[in-house]
Design a protein around this motif. Structure first.
Motif, PDB file in Angstrom:
ATOM      1  N   MET A  20      51.241 143.808-100.492  1.00  0.00           N
ATOM      2  CA  MET A  20      51.474 142.638 -99.634  1.00  0.00           C
ATOM      3  C   MET A  20      52.850 142.707 -98.976  1.00  0.00           C
ATOM      4  O   MET A  20      53.018 142.375 -97.796  1.00  0.00           O
ATOM      5  N   GLN A  21      53.845 143.156 -99.720  1.00  0.00           N
ATOM      6  CA  GLN A  21      55.187 143.266 -99.161  1.00  0.00           C
ATOM      7  C   GLN A  21      55.218 144.280 -98.016  1.00  0.00           C
ATOM      8  O   GLN A  21      55.834 144.024 -96.972  1.00  0.00           O
ATOM      9  N   GLU A  22      54.532 145.406 -98.181  1.00  0.00           N
ATOM     10  CA  GLU A  22      54.502 146.406 -97.101  1.00  0.00           C
ATOM     11  C   GLU A  22      53.811 145.845 -95.864  1.00  0.00           C
ATOM     12  O   GLU A  22      54.266 146.055 -94.735  1.00  0.00           O
ATOM     13  N   GLY A  74      61.525 138.560-108.102  1.00  0.00           N
ATOM     14  CA  GLY A  74      62.710 138.972-107.360  1.00  0.00           C
ATOM     15  C   GLY A  74      63.637 139.851-108.167  1.00  0.00           C
ATOM     16  O   GLY A  74      64.469 140.560-107.595  1.00  0.00           O
ATOM     17  N   GLY A  75      63.501 139.833-109.478  1.00  0.00           N
ATOM     18  CA  GLY A  75      64.318 140.688-110.333  1.00  0.00           C
ATOM     19  C   GLY A  75      63.841 142.121-110.395  1.00  0.00           C
ATOM     20  O   GLY A  75      64.548 142.991-110.919  1.00  0.00           O
ATOM     21  N   ASP A  82      63.315 138.726 -98.709  1.00  0.00           N
ATOM     22  CA  ASP A  82      62.526 138.030 -97.690  1.00  0.00           C
ATOM     23  C   ASP A  82      61.075 137.855 -98.124  1.00  0.00           C
ATOM     24  O   ASP A  82      60.410 136.883 -97.734  1.00  0.00           O
ATOM     25  N   PHE A  83      60.568 138.772 -98.946  1.00  0.00           N
ATOM     26  CA  PHE A  83      59.215 138.620 -99.485  1.00  0.00           C
ATOM     27  C   PHE A  83      59.166 137.447-100.459  1.00  0.00           C
ATOM     28  O   PHE A  83      58.201 136.665-100.462  1.00  0.00           O
ATOM     29  N   LEU A  87      56.830 134.126-100.303  1.00  0.00           N
ATOM     30  CA  LEU A  87      56.000 133.625-101.397  1.00  0.00           C
ATOM     31  C   LEU A  87      56.364 132.196-101.781  1.00  0.00           C
ATOM     32  O   LEU A  87      55.504 131.438-102.247  1.00  0.00           O
ATOM     33  N   ARG A  88      57.614 131.823-101.586  1.00  0.00           N
ATOM     34  CA  ARG A  88      58.032 130.446-101.895  1.00  0.00           C
ATOM     35  C   ARG A  88      57.257 129.438-101.040  1.00  0.00           C
ATOM     36  O   ARG A  88      56.998 128.306-101.470  1.00  0.00           O
TER      37      ARG A  88
END
Length: 398
Positions: A20-22, A74-75, A82-83, A87-88
Motif C-alpha cells: 500500500m505504501q508503494e 511508524g516505528g 507520510d504513509f 493511515l491516520r
C-alpha cells in the motif's frame, strides 16, 4: 450482531501495508477490482452466511487506526511518515465491497471489491478472516478448540524431537502466516502466543501486525501477487512488468524487505527477468506454488549461474506447509542455502473441521485484466481468456 471478527485495522498481514505504501507513493490514482474464490467445496454452503458477512463488513468499515497502532507501524524503519499520516485519516468505504449469491451457483458467494486501489487493497485479509470465522461459528467451538490444542501440543512435541537432530550450519526458522485462513481471531492469537512462549528459538515471527505488536514478535512480509499483477496494467510493455515491479520496490525500500515473490507468471519466466542486478539487490526468493524441491533447485542453480553464492541468499517457503514438510525441505537444502518457512492454515486452522481454501485476487487494474498464472494448476486466477492467452504468448508459458 454477533461478536465482531475484526476489532483492529492492524489485524492484517504486513505485506498489505508495504504494498500500500508503494502504491501511495508511485501509483496513487490506480483503480482496481478484486474477486473472491473458494477452491474447495464447503461442508455448509457459504450462501447461508451472507447476512452475517454483510453485518461484519459494516462493522469493519466503522474502524479507524488507533494512535498506538500507528506509533507501532511508524516505528518500523521502512514505513514512512507520510504513509502514517495517510493511515491516520483512512477508513474503509463500505460501498467499495459487495457480497452476493452468484447466478451460477446458489450455494456459493460472490465478493467483489472495486474502487481506488489505495482504498480497496486492505479489504482482502479482513474479508477472508471474516468469511472464515463466520463460517466456522457453526462448528462446536469447545470440541474444535480441544482438537486444536491437542494438535498444537503435538506440533510442539515434533519441534522438541527435531531439536535433538544434529545442528546444521543454518538454523531452522518458521513463521505464522495464518491470518487469512484462521479458525477464529481468538484461536489465532492463542496459537501465536503459545508458539512465542514455547517454540523458541525456531518460531521467529508472524505476518499479522497486531499479533506481532502484542507479543513482541517480528512482523514478517514483503510483497504479494497483487503488487506484481498491478504492474501488468501500469503502462509499460507487458514483457517488462516484473522488472518494473521489482525496480519500483527497490527504489521504495532501499534494501529493506528484500524477498521477491516468484510465481505470478511462473518461476521460469520470473527467473528470466531476475538478472544479476536483481539477484544482488534482493535478499532472497519466496515459493508459493509448484513443487518446492524443484523450485529451490532452480533458485540455487540460477544464483550459481549468476556467480552468486546461494548461501548468502534466503529461500522462503510458504505454500501449504506443515512442520513435517518444513523439516523435510530444511534437511533437503541443509548447508546449501538458508531457508525459512511461513506456515498458515496448519497453525491457525487445524481444529478438526475442513478448512476453506478461499482467496481474494486482483482481477482488473485501471480497467485492464490482470492475471496470476502460478506454478500449480488451480491456483491461477483471471477472468479474461484473451489476456491470459496473450500473457502466455509473451512469457512463453506452457
Amino acid at each position: 450482531m454477533a461478536v465482531p471478527v475484526i476489532v483492529s485495522l492492524l489485524d492484517t498481514d504486513l505485506y498489505k501495508f508495504t504494498m500500500m505504501q508503494e502504491i501511495l507513493h508511485h501509483q496513487p490514482e490506480t483503480q482496481a477490482e478484486y474477486g473472491f474464490k473458494c477452491r474447495n467445496v464447503p461442508d455448509v454452503p457459504l450462501a447461508g452466511f451472507i447476512a452475517e458477512i454483510d453485518a461484519q463488513l459494516d462493522q469493519l468499515c466503522a474502524l479507524r487506526f488507533a494512535e498506538d497502532e500507528l506509533a507501532y507501524l511508524g516505528g518500523l524503519r521502512f514505513i514512512k511518515s507520510d504513509f502514517i499520516d495517510f493511515l491516520r485519516l483512512f477508513q474503509l468505504q463500505r460501498h467499495f465491497i459487495t457480497v452476493s449469491v452468484p447466478a451460477s451457483d446458489p450455494d456459493d458467494i460472490a465478493i467483489t471489491i472495486k474502487g481506488p486501489m489505495l482504498h480497496c487493497m486492505l479489504f482482502e485479509i479482513y474479508t477472508l478472516a471474516i468469511v472464515n470465522e463466520v463460517y466456522f461459528r457453526h462448528v462446536d467451538p469447545a470440541a474444535a478448540l480441544a482438537t486444536g490444542r491437542e494438535r498444537l501440543t503435538a506440533k510442539l512435541a515434533l519441534l522438541r524431537e527435531f531439536a535433538a537432530e544434529p545442528a546444521q550450519c543454518f538454523p531452522f526458522i518458521f513463521y505464522d502466516f495464518g491470518t487469512r485462513r484462521r479458525f477464529s481471531r481468538a484461536w489465532h492469537e492463542e496459537v501465536v502466543a503459545t508458539l512465542a512462549r514455547e517454540a523458541q528459538p525456531y518460531f521467529r515471527g508472524t505476518s499479522n501486525v497486531l499479533l506481532a505488536m502484542r507479543h513482541g514478535l517480528v512482523p514478517i512480509g514483503t510483497m504479494a501477487h497483487e503488487y506484481l499483477q498491478a504492474f501488468q496494467a501500469f503502462g509499460s510493455r507487458l514483457r517488462d512488468f516484473q522488472r518494473n515491479a521489482l525496480e519500483h520496490w527497490v527504489h521504495e525500500y532501499r534494501g529493506d524487505l528484500g524477498i521477491a515473490l516468484t510465481d505470478v507468471v511462473g518461476t521460469d519466466a520470473f527467473l528470466r527477468d531476475f538478472d544479476l542486478y536483481f539477484c544482488k539487490l534482493f535478499d532472497g526468493l519466496r515459493h508459493d506454488s509448484g513443487d518446492p524441491y524443484a523450485w529451490g533447485e532452480k533458485a540455487l542453480a540460477h544464483y550459481r549461474k549468476m556467480k552468486i553464492d546461494p548461501s548468502a541468499k534466503q529461500l522462503v517457503f510458504s505454500d501449504g506447509l506443515d512442520l513435517p514438510r518444513a523439516f523435510a525441505l530444511y534437511r533437503h537444502f541443509a548447508g546449501r542455502a538458508p531457508t525459512s518457512f511461513g506456515i498458515g492454515t496448519d497453525l491457525s486452522n487445524d481444529c478438526g473441521a475442513m478448512p476453506l481454501q478461499i482467496v481474494i485476487k486482483l482481477l482488473y487494474c485501471n480497467g485492464q485484466p490482470v492475471a496470476k498464472v502460478s506454478d500449480s494448476p488451480g491456483k491461477g486466477m483471471c477472468e479474461d481468456v484473451n489476456f491470459l492467452n496473450y500473457l502466455g504468448d509473451v512469457f512463453a508459458l506452457p
